[in-house]
Design an enzyme around this catalytic site. Sequence first.
Site, mmCIF file in Angstrom:
data_model
loop_
_atom_site.group_PDB
_atom_site.id
_atom_site.type_symbol
_atom_site.label_atom_id
_atom_site.label_comp_id
_atom_site.label_asym_id
_atom_site.label_seq_id
_atom_site.Cartn_x
_atom_site.Cartn_y
_atom_site.Cartn_z
ATOM 1 N N GLU A 170 -15.280 -42.055 66.565
ATOM 2 C CA GLU A 170 -16.377 -42.424 67.603
ATOM 3 C C GLU A 170 -17.332 -43.338 67.126
ATOM 4 O O GLU A 170 -18.705 -42.827 67.261
ATOM 5 C CB GLU A 170 -16.823 -41.282 68.631
ATOM 6 N N GLU A 356 -8.907 -36.602 70.534
ATOM 7 C CA GLU A 356 -9.517 -35.672 71.473
ATOM 8 C C GLU A 356 -9.401 -35.987 72.839
ATOM 9 O O GLU A 356 -9.641 -36.783 73.413
ATOM 10 C CB GLU A 356 -11.099 -35.632 71.023
HETATM 11 C C1 FCB Z 1 -16.602 -35.836 70.981
HETATM 12 C C2 FCB Z 1 -16.995 -35.672 69.571
HETATM 13 C C3 FCB Z 1 -16.485 -34.096 69.114
HETATM 14 C C4 FCB Z 1 -16.995 -33.211 70.388
HETATM 15 C C5 FCB Z 1 -16.570 -33.717 71.609
HETATM 16 C C6 FCB Z 1 -16.814 -32.585 72.725
HETATM 17 O O1 FCB Z 1 -17.579 -36.896 71.379
HETATM 18 O O2 FCB Z 1 -16.024 -36.483 68.707
HETATM 19 O O3 FCB Z 1 -17.191 -33.905 67.814
HETATM 20 O O4 FCB Z 1 -18.422 -32.924 70.258
HETATM 21 O O5 FCB Z 1 -17.084 -34.791 72.033
#
Ligand code: FCB
Length: 457
Positions: A170, A356
């Site tokens: 990210e 994610e």
């Molecule tokens: C993302 C992050 C991860 C976690 C999630 C909830 O932005 O990459 O580390 O904090 O959010």
Amino acid sequence: MTFDPVHPRMPAGFRWSAATSAFQIEGSRQADGGGRSIWDDFLETPDAIVDGSTADPACDSYRHPGVDVALAAGLGLDRYRFSIPWARVQPDGAGRGNVAALDHYSGFVDRLLDAGVTPFPTLFHWEMPSSVEAAGGWLSRDTVHHFADYAEIVADRLGDRVAHWYTLNEPAMMTLQGYAVGALAPGKQLLFDALPTVHHQLLAHARAAEALRDRGAAQVGLVNNHTWVMPLRDTADDHQAAALYDVLHNRLFSEPLLAGRYPDLEALGLPPMPVQDGDLAAIAGSIDFYGINFYNPTTVTAADPVGPIPFDIVPTPGAPVTGFGPEWPIVPSALRDLLIDLHARHPELPPVIIGENGASFPEPERAGRVEDTARIDYLTGHIAAVAEAIEAGVPVEEYTVWSLLDNWEWADGYTQRFGLVHVDFETGERTPKASYDWYREHIASSRATAAGSEQGR
Ligand code: FCB
């Protein structure tokens, strides 16, 4: 074939994963000669972390790696996404690498492989060595070379067993939250002067990818946080505000990788990127897969009165919310829409990996079974959205739940629980939630369905 959103049919070979990151789970922050990172510095800033907590012991995973591997294997995961902290490997941000830390991650990789789970490490999940930040961090082009050196050191040690790599997690959150508004480390508030950090991160990724490939990597990519941006009102001002936010959050990070160019920054009144000859070609050719982290859409309206930031982020009307409240609305179709839109913009999209996806909900602190039906609903809805995007032709190959474990949620400390497994942060006890059992069964039945449909051909 009719589409069943509750039991969507994924293509044969579709992979199921779960993720964590080192700082959020490991604890033992200075063990084995580990150095300080920007997160060690940030969490000492008064009021930076909502509950005043530190990330020690978090889940105490550094001292108990086997427990997490057993939980990952118990799900039947194809791959486990974890991160390696730069500040443990190069405590001062330079040098040949800290052998004790490299031994630790080498052992961890072996444990995963022994358990039948493919290791899928991330080289940078936000833990920049403090010394690298002091020398300019992602604002400095020199950091590109430092990061590539670090990637080389890790690949020299693990590349004989690790074939799949995420370089950066990210970069958008690093730029926007870390350098522009200061809600995450390194806590800078540079607003639009943070923009050079975009280019330096993408270039660092590209250079690291070269180093990894030179050491045998089969698949290298990074993972961008994407959101689906919606104007609050159907007015020209709100559409303009949404378009600007879409550039800042999504397109600044996707277009150099997928199209070899930045969006037209001048037209938006933004400063140019510090691009040098050859940079864009290096970035464009740098990914074998495109990683997407998705949590929620973003509703945007024009700021009134107009301040230094010309837009406001507002609650999404009518949407249910996660433990973060209106900041994190739940709209699974937004994931489908953004995948289809990205594919339409970039028809040559490489394989996509959802790196994610998940949600936090208020849950008890003490150990015990959690019947987290809200999380199961969230995951079911988003997996169905991915399946719909695949049906529409988007080449998604893998889906990753954030997170295997409840953990330390950055500036939100221990107040947001995202795990498939409950963690009692006082005792370290881990208790699989209902969502853990659900995901395990989902993975098994998805594989059986895919295998059955292959046979039926
Ligand atoms: C993302 C992050 C991860 C976690 C999630 C909830 O932005 O990459 O580390 O904090 O959010």
